[in-house]
Design a protein around this motif. Structure first.
Motif, PDB file in Angstrom:
ATOM      1  N   TRP A  51      40.082  43.244  47.341  1.00 16.33           N
ATOM      2  CA  TRP A  51      40.090  44.641  47.782  1.00 16.33           C
ATOM      3  C   TRP A  51      40.793  44.753  49.133  1.00 16.33           C
ATOM      4  CZ3 TRP A  51      34.935  47.870  47.427  1.00 16.33           C
ATOM      5  CH2 TRP A  51      35.212  49.230  47.603  1.00 16.33           C
ATOM      6  N   TRP A 111      39.666  48.446  51.635  1.00 21.91           N
ATOM      7  CA  TRP A 111      38.354  47.836  51.875  1.00 21.91           C
ATOM      8  C   TRP A 111      37.757  48.298  53.201  1.00 21.91           C
ATOM      9  CZ3 TRP A 111      33.972  45.918  50.624  1.00 21.91           C
ATOM     10  CH2 TRP A 111      33.208  45.240  51.563  1.00 21.91           C
ATOM     11  N   ARG A 116      34.824  50.128  44.092  1.00 23.52           N
ATOM     12  CA  ARG A 116      36.272  50.106  44.286  1.00 23.52           C
ATOM     13  C   ARG A 116      36.962  51.030  43.286  1.00 23.52           C
ATOM     14  NH1 ARG A 116      40.092  44.767  44.010  1.00 23.52           N
ATOM     15  NH2 ARG A 116      42.078  45.811  44.355  1.00 23.52           N
ATOM     16  N   TYR A 163      36.716  54.439  44.546  1.00 19.48           N
ATOM     17  CA  TYR A 163      37.667  54.603  45.644  1.00 19.48           C
ATOM     18  C   TYR A 163      39.075  54.858  45.086  1.00 19.48           C
ATOM     19  CZ  TYR A 163      41.107  53.235  49.113  1.00 19.48           C
ATOM     20  OH  TYR A 163      42.218  53.209  49.930  1.00 19.48           O
ATOM     21  N   TRP A 186      45.732  49.424  38.169  1.00 21.15           N
ATOM     22  CA  TRP A 186      44.486  49.253  38.929  1.00 21.15           C
ATOM     23  C   TRP A 186      43.352  48.815  38.007  1.00 21.15           C
ATOM     24  CZ3 TRP A 186      44.943  54.554  41.804  1.00 21.15           C
ATOM     25  CH2 TRP A 186      45.853  54.433  42.863  1.00 21.15           C
ATOM     26  N   LEU A 209      41.057  45.407  38.057  1.00 24.04           N
ATOM     27  CA  LEU A 209      39.594  45.420  38.117  1.00 24.04           C
ATOM     28  C   LEU A 209      38.989  44.669  36.928  1.00 24.04           C
ATOM     29  CD1 LEU A 209      38.842  49.054  39.348  1.00 24.04           C
ATOM     30  CD2 LEU A 209      38.934  46.952  40.690  1.00 24.04           C
TER      31      LEU A 209
END
Length: 131
Positions: A23, A29, A76, A79, A102, A106
C-alpha cells in the motif's frame, strides 16, 4: 528501504508488513487506517503503541493475522474506490479506468496472505507436534 523502514515492517508480522508495504509503495497508505481497525487513537504515526497493538490483536495466531491483513486490504479497496478525478466538465468522477488493475493487485495480495497463513499454520503444527 524507502518503503519498508517508515512503516517499521521489520517489527510487524509477515502478512501485515506485506499488505502495508504494498500500500505504501503504491500510494495512499496512512497509519491511521490500521489504528482505526485496531481501535486505538489515530495518531497517524507508526509508533510503538501501533506495533504493540498489532501483536496484541493477532496473539501469535496465524488466522488472526490473516483476519487483520484482510481487513487492511478491504480498507485499501475502500480508499481506492474513493479516488476521483475531474472529467472534461470539471466534475469529480471515479477513476474507473484503473479499477481492474487495482482489484487484480488486491486479489494477488489476498492470495499471498492466504498462502503465507497456510505456511505459518504448518510451521506451528510442526513446532507443536515434532515427530
Amino acid at each position: 528501504s524507502k518503503y519498508w523502514n517508515p512503516i517499521k515492517a521489520t517489527y510487524l508480522p509477515q502478512n501485515i508488513a506485506l499488505v502495508i508495504a504494498d500500500w505504501k509503495f503504491n500510494g495512499g497508505w496512512k497509519p491511521k487506517y490500521l489504528q482505526h481497525i485496531l481501535g486505538i487513537p489515530e495518531t497517524n504515526k507508526m509508533d510503538k503503541q501501533t506495533i504493540m497493538s498489532v501483536w496484541e490483536y493477532i496473539q501469535n495466531d496465524p488466522m488472526k493475522e490473516q483476519d487483520l491483513a484482510q481487513k487492511l486490504i478491504s480498507r485499501r479497496q475502500k480508499y481506492l474506490e474513493s479516488l476521483k478525478t475531474k472529467n472534461k466538465h470539471h466534475k469529480k468522477v471515479p477513476l474507473i479506468n484503473y479499477n481492474r488493475g487495482w482489484y487484480n493487485r488486491l486479489n494477488e495480495l489476498k492470495e499471498s496472505v492466504t498462502e503465507n497463513t497456510q505456511e505459518n499454520l504448518e510451521k506451528l503444527k510442526q513446532i507443536q507436534n515434532p515427530d
